[in-house]
Design a protein around this motif. Sequence first.
Motif, short mmCIF file in Angstrom:
data_model
loop_
_atom_site.label_atom_id
_atom_site.label_comp_id
_atom_site.label_asym_id
_atom_site.label_seq_id
_atom_site.Cartn_x
_atom_site.Cartn_y
_atom_site.Cartn_z
N GLU A 13 -3.66 -25.80 19.31
CA GLU A 13 -2.67 -24.83 18.86
C GLU A 13 -3.37 -23.59 18.27
OE1 GLU A 13 1.19 -24.54 15.90
OE2 GLU A 13 0.11 -26.43 16.05
N MET A 14 -4.39 -23.81 17.47
CA MET A 14 -5.12 -22.69 16.87
C MET A 14 -5.85 -21.87 17.94
SD MET A 14 -4.29 -22.93 13.75
CE MET A 14 -5.39 -21.87 12.88
N SER A 15 -6.40 -22.54 18.93
CA SER A 15 -7.07 -21.85 20.03
C SER A 15 -6.06 -20.97 20.78
CB SER A 15 -7.68 -22.87 20.98
OG SER A 15 -8.14 -22.26 22.15
N GLY A 16 -4.88 -21.51 20.99
CA GLY A 16 -3.83 -20.75 21.65
C GLY A 16 -3.42 -19.53 20.85
N ALA A 33 -0.37 -14.82 27.63
CA ALA A 33 0.45 -15.91 28.18
C ALA A 33 -0.29 -17.25 28.12
CB ALA A 33 0.83 -15.58 29.62
N GLU A 34 -1.58 -17.22 28.39
CA GLU A 34 -2.37 -18.45 28.33
C GLU A 34 -2.37 -19.02 26.90
OE1 GLU A 34 -7.02 -19.62 28.92
OE2 GLU A 34 -6.18 -18.14 30.33
N GLY A 35 -2.50 -18.16 25.93
CA GLY A 35 -2.47 -18.59 24.54
C GLY A 35 -1.12 -19.17 24.15
N GLN A 39 -0.30 -23.11 22.97
CA GLN A 39 0.44 -23.43 21.75
C GLN A 39 1.63 -24.32 22.06
OE1 GLN A 39 1.16 -20.22 18.82
NE2 GLN A 39 0.12 -18.95 20.34
N SER A 40 2.35 -24.00 23.11
CA SER A 40 3.52 -24.79 23.49
C SER A 40 3.12 -26.21 23.86
CB SER A 40 4.24 -24.14 24.67
OG SER A 40 4.75 -22.90 24.29
N THR A 41 2.04 -26.35 24.60
CA THR A 41 1.57 -27.67 25.00
C THR A 41 1.20 -28.51 23.77
OG1 THR A 41 0.73 -26.81 27.08
CG2 THR A 41 -0.17 -28.90 26.35
N GLN A 46 2.57 -32.84 19.92
CA GLN A 46 2.78 -33.24 18.52
C GLN A 46 4.19 -33.78 18.34
OE1 GLN A 46 0.37 -33.17 16.20
NE2 GLN A 46 1.71 -34.09 14.72
N ALA A 47 5.17 -33.13 18.94
CA ALA A 47 6.56 -33.60 18.84
C ALA A 47 6.71 -34.97 19.49
CB ALA A 47 7.50 -32.59 19.50
#
Length: 64
Positions: A13-16, A33-35, A39-41, A46-47
């Motif tokens: 998430e932080m990398s994104g 968009a890649e970031g 983050q979404s992934t 996590q969810a």
Amino acid sequence: MSFTDKAKNKAQEMSGMAKERIGDMTDNERLRAEGAGEQSTARARQAGENVKQAGRDVKDAFEK
């Protein structure tokens, strides 16, 4: 969920976030968009792990 799984998700998430910010600063739409995708992934993983843990907690509550 293990600590390593949480750490991996947070690192992704932080990398994104970093990629998205760099994309914003350089006006690079692909990197932005890649970031956002990373983050979404990470948040989706996590969810999913949270749902699994909640299911385990409910199961444990009924077993007692």
